[in-house]
Design a protein around this motif. Structure first.
Motif, PDB file in Angstrom:
ATOM      1  N   ARG A 177      23.806  13.184  97.093  1.00 20.55           N
ATOM      2  CA  ARG A 177      24.430  14.231  97.903  1.00 20.55           C
ATOM      3  C   ARG A 177      23.438  15.366  98.116  1.00 20.55           C
ATOM      4  NH1 ARG A 177      29.388  14.336  99.595  1.00 20.55           N
ATOM      5  NH2 ARG A 177      30.939  12.871  98.778  1.00 20.55           N
ATOM      6  N   PRO A 178      23.531  16.043  99.277  1.00 17.13           N
ATOM      7  CA  PRO A 178      22.641  17.191  99.513  1.00 17.13           C
ATOM      8  C   PRO A 178      23.189  18.442  98.845  1.00 17.13           C
ATOM      9  CG  PRO A 178      24.038  16.852 101.417  1.00 17.13           C
ATOM     10  CD  PRO A 178      24.367  15.754 100.441  1.00 17.13           C
ATOM     11  N   VAL A 179      22.330  19.393  98.603  1.00 17.27           N
ATOM     12  CA  VAL A 179      22.699  20.724  98.089  1.00 17.27           C
ATOM     13  C   VAL A 179      22.045  21.762  99.005  1.00 17.27           C
ATOM     14  CG1 VAL A 179      22.607  22.313  96.156  1.00 17.27           C
ATOM     15  CG2 VAL A 179      22.822  19.872  95.727  1.00 17.27           C
ATOM     16  N   PRO A 180      22.873  22.584  99.686  1.00 18.13           N
ATOM     17  CA  PRO A 180      24.340  22.615  99.638  1.00 18.13           C
ATOM     18  C   PRO A 180      24.963  21.473 100.430  1.00 18.13           C
ATOM     19  CG  PRO A 180      23.539  24.228 101.209  1.00 18.13           C
ATOM     20  CD  PRO A 180      22.306  23.666 100.537  1.00 18.13           C
ATOM     21  N   LEU A 181      26.281  21.293 100.284  1.00 16.69           N
ATOM     22  CA  LEU A 181      26.950  20.200 100.976  1.00 16.69           C
ATOM     23  C   LEU A 181      26.837  20.350 102.492  1.00 16.69           C
ATOM     24  CD1 LEU A 181      30.181  19.653  98.856  1.00 16.69           C
ATOM     25  CD2 LEU A 181      28.245  18.112  99.091  1.00 16.69           C
ATOM     26  N   PHE A 182      26.941  21.600 102.960  1.00 15.80           N
ATOM     27  CA  PHE A 182      26.919  21.870 104.391  1.00 15.80           C
ATOM     28  C   PHE A 182      25.674  22.710 104.683  1.00 15.80           C
ATOM     29  CE2 PHE A 182      31.058  20.162 104.644  1.00 15.80           C
ATOM     30  CZ  PHE A 182      31.734  20.628 103.537  1.00 15.80           C
ATOM     31  N   TYR A 183      24.756  22.152 105.441  1.00 17.25           N
ATOM     32  CA  TYR A 183      23.483  22.818 105.718  1.00 17.25           C
ATOM     33  C   TYR A 183      23.191  22.727 107.210  1.00 17.25           C
ATOM     34  CZ  TYR A 183      21.939  17.961 105.520  1.00 17.25           C
ATOM     35  OH  TYR A 183      21.808  16.638 105.721  1.00 17.25           O
ATOM     36  N   ALA A 184      22.323  23.597 107.639  1.00 17.77           N
ATOM     37  CA  ALA A 184      22.010  23.673 109.069  1.00 17.77           C
ATOM     38  C   ALA A 184      20.872  22.720 109.431  1.00 17.77           C
ATOM     39  CB  ALA A 184      21.645  25.112 109.441  1.00 17.77           C
ATOM     40  N   ASP A 185      19.676  22.984 108.910  1.00 22.83           N
ATOM     41  CA  ASP A 185      18.500  22.180 109.268  1.00 22.83           C
ATOM     42  C   ASP A 185      18.184  21.126 108.215  1.00 22.83           C
ATOM     43  OD1 ASP A 185      18.229  23.704 111.579  1.00 22.83           O
ATOM     44  OD2 ASP A 185      17.073  25.237 110.506  1.00 22.83           O
ATOM     45  N   GLU A 186      17.968  21.611 106.996  1.00 20.33           N
ATOM     46  CA  GLU A 186      17.574  20.721 105.912  1.00 20.33           C
ATOM     47  C   GLU A 186      18.100  21.283 104.608  1.00 20.33           C
ATOM     48  OE1 GLU A 186      13.514  18.803 103.918  1.00 20.33           O
ATOM     49  OE2 GLU A 186      13.413  19.968 105.770  1.00 20.33           O
ATOM     50  N   PRO A 187      18.665  20.446 103.735  1.00 16.34           N
ATOM     51  CA  PRO A 187      19.177  20.967 102.456  1.00 16.34           C
ATOM     52  C   PRO A 187      18.048  21.421 101.549  1.00 16.34           C
ATOM     53  CG  PRO A 187      19.283  18.570 102.497  1.00 16.34           C
ATOM     54  CD  PRO A 187      18.878  18.989 103.872  1.00 16.34           C
ATOM     55  N   ASP A 188      18.426  22.251 100.544  1.00 17.34           N
ATOM     56  CA  ASP A 188      17.436  22.751  99.576  1.00 17.34           C
ATOM     57  C   ASP A 188      17.066  21.684  98.558  1.00 17.34           C
ATOM     58  OD1 ASP A 188      19.281  25.798  99.630  1.00 17.34           O
ATOM     59  OD2 ASP A 188      17.473  25.290 100.757  1.00 17.34           O
ATOM     60  N   GLY A 189      17.915  20.727  98.326  1.00 22.42           N
ATOM     61  CA  GLY A 189      17.645  19.680  97.349  1.00 22.42           C
ATOM     62  C   GLY A 189      18.755  18.646  97.367  1.00 22.42           C
ATOM     63  N   TYR A 190      18.710  17.754  96.403  1.00 21.55           N
ATOM     64  CA  TYR A 190      19.667  16.660  96.353  1.00 21.55           C
ATOM     65  C   TYR A 190      20.072  16.400  94.906  1.00 21.55           C
ATOM     66  CZ  TYR A 190      17.518  15.911 100.924  1.00 21.55           C
ATOM     67  OH  TYR A 190      17.027  16.082 102.173  1.00 21.55           O
TER      68      TYR A 190
END
Length: 775
Positions: A177-190
Motif C-alpha cells: 500500500r502507498p503512504v499516504p493512501l491518497f496522494y497527488a503525484d507520487e506517494p512518500d513511501g510504501y
C-alpha cells in the motif's frame, strides 16, 4: 373389509383405528419413496455435487476473503496513520528517532493483536531505504523484492497483491500500500506486508472431500495461489480446457479432462480481489455413487417395509399405554371423563387446561419482561455478564442484527435542583417522557436499534446498535443526539449533557463504552453543559507552562485582600479562559479552585479574620457539585469575593495595620529575592523611614530582624524536610556567601546549620530508644 376390520355395529376403539391407519401410513409412503428415489437418483447426486461444490467454494472464498480483508484492514490502518505519513516524509534519520521508534512500537502492537501472522517492511522511496522486522534496516537494492519497488513507480491500482512464487523463493503473499493512501503525484513511501500462506493451505486441506476431489485458488493472471499439491503453487494453468473455463465463466459445459481423468468442474470469482475458486470432482465418483444410491434405496425400501409391519403390529398394542399413563397422572380437579373410551377426550380437556394456564403465565411473564430487561441492561453496562447472561441476551434478541454499539449517556445538569423542584411521582413521569423522546428520535433512522436504561438516578444510558459503522452513520448519530438535546431544551424545564462513546464491536464490550461515556461527562467542568461531548472534543495533553495560571491566581488573592473586586473579577475571567488550554484533567481543575479558596483562607487568618464565619460553610462541597467552569466562576464572583471584600471593608482595621499586613504578605511571597526596605517602599509608594516606623510599631520587630528571622525559619524547613545542600539553601535565601549564611544562622539558632540538620534527624530514633527503655 375396512368396516369388518374397524367394527361396524359400534364405534371402533381408538386402539384398532390406530393400528389400521398406522399400517397404511407407514408402508405406502415407503413404497412410493423407493419408486421416486430410484428414478431421480442421478439428478439428486448431480445436484448434491453441485451444491457441495458451491458450499465448499463459498466456504473457501469466505475464509480467503476474510483472511485478506483482515490483512487489508491492518495495512489501511498503518498506511492511514498520521505518524506513518510524517515518518515517510521526514525519513528514518536520527533526528526523527523518537518518531521512528514510536512507529515501530505501533507496528509491533498491531502485529501482536492481529489474528494473522505477518511481517512488515517500510519502503522509504525518497531515501532509498527499507526497514523490515524481517530483514532489518537495509538499502532498497538489498531488498529481496527490489523489482516490486520498481513496479510501484508504474501507474497501478493499489493495493498490490503478489501471489506466491512471483519472485524467486517467494513462498508468501505480498500486499503493498502507498503512504499516504491518497496522494497527488507520487506517494512518500510504501508498506509491504509479508503474509505466510499456511492459513490458506490449511483452508484448502480442510475443504477437501476425498482423494477424488480438488480445490484450487487462482489469481487474476491464472496462476495457482493455493492447491493441495504444493508443486502447482505459483504456476499458470497447464490445461487449455481449464484455462478456457476460467477465462469464460459463461460456458455451460462443466466437464473436462485433466491428466487423462474426467472431472466435473465448478468455479466462482471473488468480487474483493478477482481471485477464482475452482472445485473438481472425478466423474467416476458420481456414476458409482448414483448406482450405489439406487441399490441402497431399494434395499432400504425392503427393510423398512418389513420393519414397519413388525413395528405396527407390536407398536399399536403398546402405543396406548402412554396415553393411559398420562390419563392416570391428570389431577382429579381436571379429570372430568373417567370412561376408558373417552381417554382422548379427557386428555384433550387437560391440554386445554394447560394451554389456558400457560397463557396466564405468559401474560405474567410479559409484564415482568421490562423489569428483567432493565436489570439485564444494567448488568450489561456494569460489565457483570457471564455466560448465562450472554445466552439470555441472545435469547431475548436485544441487539438483533447489531454488530457495533455506541453508548450515549444523558445526565441532568442540575440534579439537586431537579429533586427539589419535583416530587418522586412527577420525576418518574418526566424520566419516562424523556426516555420515550430519546427512543423516538433514534427510531427515525431505520439503521439504528436503540434501548435505554437508568443505571443511576440522574442518568439515562442509551445503547445504539447498528450493523456496520461508517462516517455517514456516525454523523447521523451525532445529528440525532444534538436534535434530542434541542428538543429537551424546548419541551422540558431543565437541560442535559450527553456524552457519546466510540463504537465497540461486541455487546459484551458495551460496559467499556459506558465507562468511556461516563468519563467524557466529567469534562463538563471544562467544556460546559447542555451539549454533546464526544471523544474528539477531548484534546490530548500538551506540556505547557502553568506559571501564568498561578501568577493570575496570586493576583486574584492580592486584589481581594486590597478590596479590588473588579480587578479580581477580570483576573478570574482571564484564568477561566486559560484553564482549558493548559489542564485537561477535571480533578486538577477542581484542585486549582480548591487551592484558590485555601489561599484566601490563609491570608484571612494572617489578617486576623475568622474565615469560617465569612465563607460558606459547605464551600468545598458546593465547589465539587458544580459541572461547568462558568458555574464555578460565577460562584466565586457572586458568593466568595463579595463576602470577603465586604468583611474586610467592614472590619475596623487602621490604615497602618493594613499596610503592615500587606508588607508581611509581600515578604512571604518574595523572601527568596534580593529584598530591601527601599524595594518595599517603592512597591507601596511611600518612604523607607515610614515603612520602618509603622513596621516596628505593629510587629515590635525591626524590618531587617523580621526578614532575617523569616528566612532562618525557611532555612530550618529546608534543613529538616529536604536533602538540599547548605550552599543551595544559602543561594535560595539570597545570601552572598555560605560563610555569611552560617554566621547568621548560628547567631539566630545558636548552632551551625549542619549540626541542626543532624540533631533533628537523629531525634526520632533517640526518642524511640527512650520509649523502648521505659517499656
Amino acid at each position: 373389509m375396512f368396516r369388518r376390520f374397524i367394527g361396524k355395529k359400534k364405534k371402533a376403539s381408538f386402539k384398532r383405528i390406530l393400528y389400521f391407519y398406522t399400517l397404511i401410513l407407514s408402508i405406502v409412503p415407503v413404497l412410493l419413496l423407493g419408486i421416486v428415489s430410484s428414478s431421480i437418483a442421478m439428478n439428486a447426486v448431480q445436484e448434491e455435487v453441485n451444491h457441495n461444490h458451491q458450499v465448499v467454494l463459498n466456504q473457501v472464498q469466505y475464509q480467503a476473503d476474510r483472511f485478506l480483508q483482515m490483512i487489508d484492514t491492518d495495512s489501511i490502518q498503518l498506511a492511514n496513520n498520521t505518524m506513518m505519513e510524517k515518518l515517510m516524509q521526514v525519513g528514518p534519520s536520527m533526528k526523527n528517532f523518537d518518531l521512528f521508534i514510536e512507529m515501530l512500537d505501533l507496528i509491533q502492537n498491531q502485529r501482536g493483536i492481529s489474528e494473522i501472522s505477518y511481517d512488515v517492511s517500510l519502503v522509504f522511496s525518497k531515501y532509498g531505504k527499507i526497514h523490515s522486522n524481517r530483514y532489518g534496516y537495509i538499502n532498497d537494492d538489498e531488498f529481496p523484492y527490489s523489482d516490486l519497488i520498481n513496479r510501484f513507480r508504474t501507474p497501478g491500482k493499489f493495493p498490490f497483491i503478489i501471489s506466491p512464487y512471483t519472485y524467486p523463493n517467494q513462498s508468501e503473499i505480498l500486499i503493498a500500500r502507498p503512504v499516504p493512501l491518497f496522494y497527488a503525484d507520487e506517494p512518500d513511501g510504501y508498506i509491504i506486508f509479508h503474509v505466510a500462506t499456511s492459513p490458506l493451505m490449511s483452508l484448502i486441506q480442510e475443504s477437501e472431500l476425498g482423494n477424488k476431489r480438488r480445490v484450487l485458488i487462482l489469481d487474476d493472471q491464472a496462476k495457482v495461489v493455493m492447491s493441495p499439491n504444493p508443486e502447482e503453487i505459483g504456476k499458470r494453468l497447464y490445461s487449455s480446457q481449464l484455462y478456457q473455463y476460467w477465462s469464460n465463466p459463461s460456458l455451460t459445459a462443466r466437464s473436462l479432462t485433466l491428466d487423462n481423468i474426467e472431472y466435473q468442474f465448478s468455479s466462482q470469482k471473488s468480487v474483493m480481489n478477482n481471485w477464482s475458486y475452482i472445485s473438481l470432482t472425478e466423474t467416476s465418483l458420481l456414476t458409482a455413487k448414483s448406482q450405489w444410491i439406487v441399490n441402497l434405496t431399494w434395499l432400504m425400501v425392503l427393510v423398512l417395509t418389513i420393519l414397519w409391519a413388525i413395528v405396527v403390529y407390536f407398536g399399536t398394542k403398546r402405543l396406548h399405554i402412554p396415553i393411559e399413563s398420562l390419563i392416570s397422572k391428570i389431577p382429579l380437579t381436571v379429570k372430568t371423563v373417567p370412561n376408558e373410551k373417552d381417554s382422548l377426550k379427557a386428555l384433550d380437556i387437560f391440554i386445554e387446561y394447560m394451554v389456558s394456564t400457560n397463557d396466564q403465565l405468559q401474560s405474567q411473564i410479559n409484564e415482568q419482561i421490562p423489569y428483567l430487561k432493565e436489570i439485564m441492561l444494567q448488568k450489561l453496562l456494569r460489565g457483570e455478564i457471564d455466560s448465562d447472561y450472554a445466552k439470555k441476551m441472545d435469547s431475548y434478541r436485544f441487539f438483533e442484527k447489531s454488530n457495533f454499539f455506541y453508548v450515549c449517556v444523558v445526565e441532568l445538569d442540575k440534579y439537586a435542583l431537579f429533586r427539589e423542584t419535583y416530587e418522586e411521582k412527577d420525576r418518574a413521569l418526566l424520566w419516562y417522557a424523556l426516555r420515550k423522546m430519546i427512543i423516538e428520535t433514534y427510531e427515525e433512522e431505520p439503521r439504528f436499534f436503540s434501548v435505554t436504561s437508568m443505571p443511576l438516578s440522574n442518568q439515562i444510558a442509551i445503547i445504539i446498535g447498528m450493523e456496520k459503522v461508517n462516517d455517514k452513520s456516525e454523523e447521523t448519530l451525532r445529528h440525532l443526539t444534538h436534535y434530542f438535546i434541542d428538543k429537551i431544551n424546548q419541551y422540558f424545564p431543565f437541560t442535559v449533557t450527553a456524552a457519546l462513546s466510540k463504537p465497540v464491536r461486541d455487546y459484551r464490550s458495551i460496559c467499556e463504552g459506558y465507562q468511556q461515556a461516563r468519563d467524557l461527562l466529567s469534562y463538563r467542568l471544562l467544556l460546559g453543559s447542555n451539549q454533546l461531548i464526544v471523544p474528539e472534543d477531548i484534546q490530548s495533553s500538551v506540556e505547557k507552562s502553568r506559571a501564568s495560571i498561578f501568577r493570575t491566581q496570586k493576583s486574584i488573592v492580592h486584589s481581594i485582600l486590597h478590596g479590588n473586586l473588579e480587578t479580581a473579577k477580570n483576573k478570574l475571567y482571564e484564568m477561566e479562559q486559560m484553564v482549558p488550554q493548559v489542564m485537561h484533567n477535571v480533578e486538577a481543575v477542581r484542585g486549582l479552585f480548591t487551592y484558590l479558596i485555601g489561599e484566601i483562607e490563609v491570608h484571612m487568618q494572617e489578617m486576623g479574620l475568622d474565615e469560617s464565619s465569612i465563607l460558606p460553610k459547605d464551600r468545598y462541597t458546593d465547589l465539587y457539585s458544580m459541572t461547568s467552569l462558568n458555574e464555578v466562576t460565577e460562584w466565586f464572583i457572586h458568593v466568595i469575593f463579595p463576602r470577603v471584600i465586604e468583611h474586610i471593608h467592614s472590619t475596623q482595621v487602621s490604615l497602618q495595620k493594613k499596610l503592615v499586613q500587606q508588607i508581611l504578605f509581600y515578604i512571604h511571597e518574595h523572601y527568596d529575592t534580593d529584598l530591601s526596605l527601599q524595594q518595599i517602599a517603592d512597591e507601596f509608594e511611600t518612604s523607607p523611614s515610614h515603612i520602618s516606623r509603622v513596621f516596628k510599631e505593629e510587629t515590635l520587630v525591626n524590618f531587617s530582624d523580621y526578614l532575617i528571622q523569616y528566612r532562618m525559619d525557611k532555612a530550618k524547613e529546608f534543613l529538616i524536610h529536604t536533602d538540599m545542600p547548605i550552599k543551595d539553601i544559602s543561594e535560595k535565601l539570597c545570601y552572598t556567601s555560605v560563610q555569611n549564611f552560617n554566621r547568621i544562622f548560628k547567631q539566630t539558632v545558636h548552632m551551625p546549620p549542619g549540626k541542626y540538620r543532624k540533631q533533628f534527624r537523629e531525634a526520632p530514633s533517640d526518642q524511640e530508644s527512650e520509649s523502648s527503655v521505659e517499656c
